[in-house]
Design a protein around this motif. Structure first.
Motif, PDB file in Angstrom:
ATOM      1  N   GLU A   1       0.822  -1.219   0.000  1.00 13.08           N
ATOM      2  CA  GLU A   1       0.000   0.000   0.000  1.00 13.08           C
ATOM      3  C   GLU A   1       0.852   1.264   0.000  1.00 13.08           C
ATOM      4  O   GLU A   1       0.555   2.221  -0.701  1.00 13.08           O
ATOM      5  N   THR A   2       1.889   1.293   0.832  1.00 12.70           N
ATOM      6  CA  THR A   2       2.818   2.444   0.873  1.00 12.70           C
ATOM      7  C   THR A   2       4.245   1.914   0.980  1.00 12.70           C
ATOM      8  O   THR A   2       4.478   0.818   1.511  1.00 12.70           O
ATOM      9  N   TYR A   3       5.164   2.716   0.503  1.00  9.42           N
ATOM     10  CA  TYR A   3       6.580   2.316   0.534  1.00  9.42           C
ATOM     11  C   TYR A   3       7.426   3.571   0.778  1.00  9.42           C
ATOM     12  O   TYR A   3       7.306   4.551   0.044  1.00  9.42           O
ATOM     13  N   GLU A   4       8.250   3.556   1.829  1.00  6.89           N
ATOM     14  CA  GLU A   4       9.067   4.729   2.153  1.00  6.89           C
ATOM     15  C   GLU A   4      10.493   4.290   2.486  1.00  6.89           C
ATOM     16  O   GLU A   4      10.709   3.417   3.336  1.00  6.89           O
ATOM     17  N   GLU A   5      11.450   4.915   1.807  1.00  4.19           N
ATOM     18  CA  GLU A   5      12.866   4.647   2.094  1.00  4.19           C
ATOM     19  C   GLU A   5      13.368   5.731   3.041  1.00  4.19           C
ATOM     20  O   GLU A   5      13.253   6.924   2.757  1.00  4.19           O
ATOM     21  N   ILE A   6      13.939   5.332   4.194  1.00  4.77           N
ATOM     22  CA  ILE A   6      14.453   6.271   5.198  1.00  4.77           C
ATOM     23  C   ILE A   6      15.973   6.251   5.095  1.00  4.77           C
ATOM     24  O   ILE A   6      16.621   5.270   5.495  1.00  4.77           O
ATOM     25  N   SER A   7      16.549   7.313   4.533  1.00  2.00           N
ATOM     26  CA  SER A   7      17.976   7.359   4.237  1.00  2.00           C
ATOM     27  C   SER A   7      18.828   7.062   5.467  1.00  2.00           C
ATOM     28  O   SER A   7      18.664   7.673   6.523  1.00  2.00           O
ATOM     29  N   GLY A   8      19.745   6.091   5.307  1.00  2.00           N
ATOM     30  CA  GLY A   8      20.667   5.742   6.375  1.00  2.00           C
ATOM     31  C   GLY A   8      20.067   4.887   7.468  1.00  2.00           C
ATOM     32  O   GLY A   8      20.756   4.550   8.436  1.00  2.00           O
ATOM     33  N   HIS A   9      18.767   4.556   7.369  1.00  2.00           N
ATOM     34  CA  HIS A   9      18.103   3.771   8.416  1.00  2.00           C
ATOM     35  C   HIS A   9      17.513   2.467   7.886  1.00  2.00           C
ATOM     36  O   HIS A   9      17.766   1.397   8.430  1.00  2.00           O
ATOM     37  N   GLY A  10      16.711   2.562   6.827  1.00  2.14           N
ATOM     38  CA  GLY A  10      16.074   1.359   6.297  1.00  2.14           C
ATOM     39  C   GLY A  10      14.810   1.684   5.542  1.00  2.14           C
ATOM     40  O   GLY A  10      14.704   2.739   4.912  1.00  2.14           O
TER      41      GLY A  10
ATOM     42  N   LYS B   1      19.539   1.781  14.162  1.00  2.00           N
ATOM     43  CA  LYS B   1      19.074   3.173  14.248  1.00  2.00           C
ATOM     44  C   LYS B   1      17.582   3.275  13.954  1.00  2.00           C
ATOM     45  O   LYS B   1      16.863   4.079  14.561  1.00  2.00           O
ATOM     46  N   LEU B   2      17.102   2.445  13.008  1.00  6.02           N
ATOM     47  CA  LEU B   2      15.678   2.469  12.667  1.00  6.02           C
ATOM     48  C   LEU B   2      14.845   1.969  13.845  1.00  6.02           C
ATOM     49  O   LEU B   2      13.797   2.542  14.172  1.00  6.02           O
ATOM     50  N   MET B   3      15.323   0.885  14.468  1.00  2.35           N
ATOM     51  CA  MET B   3      14.591   0.344  15.623  1.00  2.35           C
ATOM     52  C   MET B   3      14.550   1.364  16.760  1.00  2.35           C
ATOM     53  O   MET B   3      13.511   1.577  17.398  1.00  2.35           O
ATOM     54  N   ASP B   4      15.691   2.015  17.016  1.00  3.40           N
ATOM     55  CA  ASP B   4      15.761   3.013  18.089  1.00  3.40           C
ATOM     56  C   ASP B   4      14.859   4.210  17.777  1.00  3.40           C
ATOM     57  O   ASP B   4      14.183   4.744  18.653  1.00  3.40           O
ATOM     58  N   LYS B   5      14.878   4.621  16.513  1.00  7.80           N
ATOM     59  CA  LYS B   5      14.077   5.774  16.093  1.00  7.80           C
ATOM     60  C   LYS B   5      12.583   5.515  16.300  1.00  7.80           C
ATOM     61  O   LYS B   5      11.828   6.409  16.687  1.00  7.80           O
ATOM     62  N   GLU B   6      12.169   4.279  16.022  1.00  8.97           N
ATOM     63  CA  GLU B   6      10.740   3.924  16.143  1.00  8.97           C
ATOM     64  C   GLU B   6      10.388   3.426  17.544  1.00  8.97           C
ATOM     65  O   GLU B   6       9.243   3.039  17.798  1.00  8.97           O
ATOM     66  N   GLY B   7      11.390   3.395  18.444  1.00  8.91           N
ATOM     67  CA  GLY B   7      11.139   2.987  19.831  1.00  8.91           C
ATOM     68  C   GLY B   7      10.822   1.516  19.988  1.00  8.91           C
ATOM     69  O   GLY B   7      10.025   1.136  20.850  1.00  8.91           O
ATOM     70  N   ILE B   8      11.442   0.670  19.188  1.00 12.57           N
ATOM     71  CA  ILE B   8      11.182  -0.780  19.239  1.00 12.57           C
ATOM     72  C   ILE B   8      12.339  -1.478  19.931  1.00 12.57           C
ATOM     73  O   ILE B   8      13.510  -1.312  19.543  1.00 12.57           O
ATOM     74  N   GLU B   9      12.027  -2.257  20.959  1.00 15.05           N
ATOM     75  CA  GLU B   9      13.061  -3.013  21.671  1.00 15.05           C
ATOM     76  C   GLU B   9      13.570  -4.137  20.777  1.00 15.05           C
ATOM     77  O   GLU B   9      12.787  -4.808  20.098  1.00 15.05           O
TER      78      GLU B   9
ATOM     79  N   LEU C   1      29.322 -11.228  13.055  1.00 19.48           N
ATOM     80  CA  LEU C   1      30.150 -10.685  11.982  1.00 19.48           C
ATOM     81  C   LEU C   1      29.337 -10.700  10.693  1.00 19.48           C
ATOM     82  O   LEU C   1      29.132 -11.741  10.082  1.00 19.48           O
ATOM     83  N   GLY C   2      28.831  -9.561  10.333  1.00 14.90           N
ATOM     84  CA  GLY C   2      28.003  -9.449   9.156  1.00 14.90           C
ATOM     85  C   GLY C   2      27.045  -8.289   9.316  1.00 14.90           C
ATOM     86  O   GLY C   2      27.040  -7.591  10.332  1.00 14.90           O
ATOM     87  N   THR C   3      26.234  -8.073   8.312  1.00 16.79           N
ATOM     88  CA  THR C   3      25.241  -6.990   8.366  1.00 16.79           C
ATOM     89  C   THR C   3      23.934  -7.554   8.910  1.00 16.79           C
ATOM     90  O   THR C   3      23.441  -8.573   8.422  1.00 16.79           O
ATOM     91  N   VAL C   4      23.413  -6.890   9.931  1.00  9.12           N
ATOM     92  CA  VAL C   4      22.174  -7.356  10.560  1.00  9.12           C
ATOM     93  C   VAL C   4      21.012  -6.476  10.102  1.00  9.12           C
ATOM     94  O   VAL C   4      21.058  -5.253  10.217  1.00  9.12           O
ATOM     95  N   VAL C   5      19.966  -7.116   9.557  1.00  8.97           N
ATOM     96  CA  VAL C   5      18.730  -6.414   9.186  1.00  8.97           C
ATOM     97  C   VAL C   5      17.673  -6.780  10.227  1.00  8.97           C
ATOM     98  O   VAL C   5      17.285  -7.944  10.365  1.00  8.97           O
ATOM     99  N   HIS C   6      17.243  -5.784  11.000  1.00  8.67           N
ATOM    100  CA  HIS C   6      16.207  -5.997  12.014  1.00  8.67           C
ATOM    101  C   HIS C   6      14.838  -5.774  11.379  1.00  8.67           C
ATOM    102  O   HIS C   6      14.678  -4.902  10.523  1.00  8.67           O
ATOM    103  N   LEU C   7      13.854  -6.546  11.835  1.00 13.55           N
ATOM    104  CA  LEU C   7      12.493  -6.400  11.315  1.00 13.55           C
ATOM    105  C   LEU C   7      11.490  -6.224  12.450  1.00 13.55           C
ATOM    106  O   LEU C   7      11.638  -6.829  13.528  1.00 13.55           O
TER     107      LEU C   7
END
Length: 785
Positions: free
Chosen positions: A543-552, A568-576, A583-589
């Motif tokens: 329905e909607t799609y938004e790219e947040i620069s430097g966050h996700g 940073k995205l999780m912290d910004k949205e207040g999600i624990e 060792l690697g890139t972590v994508v939080h959901l």
């Protein structure tokens, strides 16, 4: 109707997606006929035929930029009507004259700039109006003819052809015949005994045959106020020798001077052909497949979407995608790689590759003018227009050097007879003439541009495109090298190595959420998630799609809000969330504000990255720095394995620019900071660095546009090769400068002291020029290892 062209600079523009939106919105403004926004250089170029409405158009542009990117500052450049034209200067053989042509053409009304590429015999001018082309061309021809009579000015078009090798050889033969006739008369007068009058006549005929052209040029230049050049020096020296009845020396000096000039022309022509041979990648034809038949046509006639056939042994004529066949292709002319690449259906092939084995059927993806080979040829040919500081110094030096020598010789001729008892005017006049003969600046004026031109050609042979002599020289002073991580020091080939869902959620469900979030992204991390998911996602649910620069990314799918990004995205949205140390890139959901788990994606360091870092240290680079948006743990692990001096991780795009600016303040005033990135995502940093280097830029339009230096493969060691070629070029250029100045200084002193004669002086002058030219040619064959 004249078209106004306006250039604006969008300072602090760091969002490529926003740049595309700005360009799209501006293109819809009433009155804008054409618009182009180069994100790499932050330059907005627009054209309009409504000059009277320019202020209204600019006001609308500012409103659009402010609405889409409030922090971006719009600054103006002056309105111009610039059009570039290139001309071939057929028959140009005098480097000093080339510098004069450049200076004089710049003074023509309606011309905003001019550059003469002497090795390529090419003049490029920027016109202020396209409507006066015929008049401008007439002025250019007049200026060229006044400086170098006999040089033909041809506007370069698709049909323009340089003189063929046969025509050049014919010209050389005619010159040899003229010199031979003069030499025969000179030998007859020298060997046989004649009366004084007969001997003088023979010497005079020989002199006119060999030196008539020089005398005419000198007289013509003096009548136009252009006194001090090599024609003037040789005319004064030889006519002075005639005046004191040194007939043999007068003719010999002119004869050997002309022979030397002929050899110089031949050496310069050969060097130009050597550079052309290095870049002999232009395809001659294309085999177009139509209705089962094959038709051979010029590459310029082939359109996008056409099917071409490339037989074994042929060059790939245009960029395209293999649709049938399998083969090995030789990419050495383009990339410097000696090992052939294997191509299969679906693989991309670039113009300039050579098919080694199988028959390939290729679908064309770019017209010839936009193909890789055309862009590379244009870059290499025009690189000499960006002159190095050493070239500019020598051009200015030659301008003042000749008058100083002439007045110095005049002082040698006049002062000693007046001040020294017993000194005769004829003796000191002879010494002054010797000084004039040795003082010609040809060795410097020819060999130094040739050295940089050869260095650029040699760099291309090593798989490195350098956009100008100024950048080639700047590579010698690199003290800080800054690298992006992904795709530069690492392979950029990401794979999902771990999927950790929260309790109650399956691995497949977490991957599906991530696949929805990353569906519109071409980033390697996004592609790795899509590959790991394997299944298809229904785009209709988004329905909607938004790219947040430097966050996700934030996306709403079938009523559910999905967040996918970094810490940073999780912290910004207040999600624990968890504090994983992996060792690697972590994508939080997160789904509907609840943490859903994380996915780990790993990258691999390139095999030659560590070796490249060692080589750069050995070449004098003092500090190696890596900037990455990845996690601190991943960045530090890569940095430690490569022996880097500094690693800065978890950076947003604008923070990378800030780090580069900080490092710039640490270096010395003459030191250079170099940044190596992919030329697209790192465009703001590339633009801020002293030297921007695009890694693996072959076939990438954005990389070639953004960077000052393009490494044509993904190998970091090519950067070390570029610096080695630059150091080799500088070494050869300074060898020529020191040798020429030293020899000339010694012979001027010997001439003033009465030790050197005109014979020795002319041999020294011609000899130095030839040695300098041959020395300059060595850099073309240099193979960096």
């Amino acid at each position: 109707m004249a078209t106004a062209k306006k250039e604006l600079v969008l300072e602090r523009l760091n969002c490529a997606s926003c740049a595309a939106k700005i360009e799209d919105q501006i293109s819809k403004i009433d009155g804008v006929s054409q618009v182009s926004l180069n994100f790499a250089t932050k330059k907005l170029t627009l054209e309009t035929e409504r000059l009277e409405e320019l202020e209204r158009i600019l006001a609308e542009i500012r409103q659009i930029v402010k609405r889409l990117e409030p922090d971006v500052l719009v600054t103006e450049k002056k309105v111009d009507f610039t059009h570039r034209k290139a001309f071939l200067l057929v028959g140009l053989s005098c480097a000093n004259c080339a510098a004069k042509i450049e200076t004089q053409v710049q003074k023509i009304p309606g011309i905003q700039g001019a550059v003469v590429n002497f090795p390529a015999k090419k003049l490029v001018v920027e016109l202020a109006s396209e409507g006066s082309n015929a008049e401008i061309l007439r002025h250019i021809k007049h200026k060229v003819d006044s400086i170098e009579p006999g040089v033909e000015v041809k506007e370069i078009t698709a049909e323009t052809k340089a003189p063929s090798p046969q025509e050049e050889k014919l010209g050389e033969k005619m010159e040899l015949l003229r010199l031979a006739a003069s030499a025969v008369l000179f030998a007859v007068a020298l060997i046989f005994q004649f009366s004084f009058t007969t001997e003088a006549i023979l010497y005079a005929i020989s002199y006119v045959l060999v030196g008539g052209e020089v005398l005419l040029k000198s007289a013509r230049n003096i009548s136009r106020g252009q006194v001090f050049d090599e024609n003037f020096l040789m005319s004064v020296a030889t006519l002075g020798a005639f005046a004191i009845r040194e007939f043999p020396e007068a003719v010999a000096v002119m004869l050997f001077y002309q022979v030397g000039e002929l050899f110089q022309d031949m050496a310069v022509n050969r060097s130009r052909k050597s550079i052309a041979a290095l870049m002999d990648i232009r395809p001659d034809y294309a085999n177009v497949k139509e209705d089962g038949n094959i038709r051979q046509v010029s590459p310029e006639e082939v359109a996008v979407g056409d099917i071409i056939v490339v037989k074994p042994g042929e060059k790939v004529p245009l960029d395209g995608k293999v649709i049938e066949g399998q083969s090995l292709v030789d990419t050495s002319a383009m990339t410097g790689e000696s090992v052939p690449r294997e191509v299969v259906p679906g693989a991309e092939v670039l113009s300039g590759f050579i098919n080694k084995s199988g028959l390939l059927t290729v679908e064309v993806t770019k017209e010839f003018g936009q193909s890789t080979v055309a862009k590379i040829l244009d870059l290499v040919e025009n690189a000499a227009g960006q002159k190095a500081p050493t070239e500019n110094f020598i051009t200015k030096f030659a301008r003042y050097y000749t008058p100083v020598v002439v007045f110095g010789a005049l002082a040698v001729a006049l002062l000693p007879p007046l001040l020294i008892p017993g000194a005769t005017f004829s003796e000191w006049l002879y010494r002054a003439l010797v000084i004039l003969v040795i003082s010609c600046p040809c060795a410097l004026v020819v060999s130094i541009p040739l050295g940089f031109f050869g260095g650029i050609g040699g760099a291309s042979r090593n798989g490195v495109l350098v956009k100008g002599g100024n950048y080639l020289e700047a590579l010698n002073n690199v003290k800080i090298a800054v690298f992006d991580k992904t795709g530069t020091l690492t392979k950029g080939v990401f794979k999902v190595t771990s999927v950790v869902p929260r309790e109650g959620l399956t691995r497949e469900a977490l991957l599906e959420y991530a696949a929805y979030a990353e569906i519109h992204s071409n980033h390697p991390i996004a592609r790795s998630i899509q590959e790991a998911h394997q299944g298809k996602v229904d785009e209709q649910k988004i329905e909607t799609y938004e790219e947040i620069s430097g966050h996700g990314i934030k996306v709403r799918v079938a009523g559910q809000e999905i967040l996918a990004g970094n810490v940073k995205l999780m912290d910004k949205e207040g999600i624990e969330h968890g504090k994983e140390k992996v060792l690697g890139t972590v994508v939080h959901l997160a789904v509907d504000g609840q943490y859903a788990g994380h996915i780990v994606i790993s990258d691999e360091v390139k095999e030659d990255s560590a070796g490249a870092m060692r080589q750069l240290k050995e070449l004098g680079v003092e500090k190696l720095v890596m900037l990455t948006g990845d996690s601190r743990e991943v960045g530090q692990a890569v940095g430690n394995s490569l022996g880097l001096d500094e690693v800065h991780a978890e950076l947003l795009p604008h923070q990378k620019v800030e780090q580069v600016e900080r490092l710039s303040r640490e270096k010395g005033p003459k030191d250079k900071l170099l940044f190596v990135g992919d030329g697209i995502n790192d465009a703001p940093v590339l633009a801020r660095a002293d030297i921007g280097v695009a890694m693996g830029g072959l076939g990438s339009d954005a990389a070639i546009e953004a960077a000052d230096v393009v490494l044509m493969t993904d190998e970091p060691t090519k950067l070390a090769a570029a610096i080695k070629v630059a150091q080799r070029t500088r070494s050869i250029v300074w060898q020529n400068i020191i040798m020429a100045m030293l020899v000339k200084g010694i012979f001027i002193a010997l001439g003033a002291g009465g030790v050197a004669t005109m014979w020795e002086a002319v041999f020294a002058d011609v000899g130095v020029a030839l040695v300098a030219i041959l020395n300059a040619m060595r850099v073309m064959r240099y193979q960096a290892t």
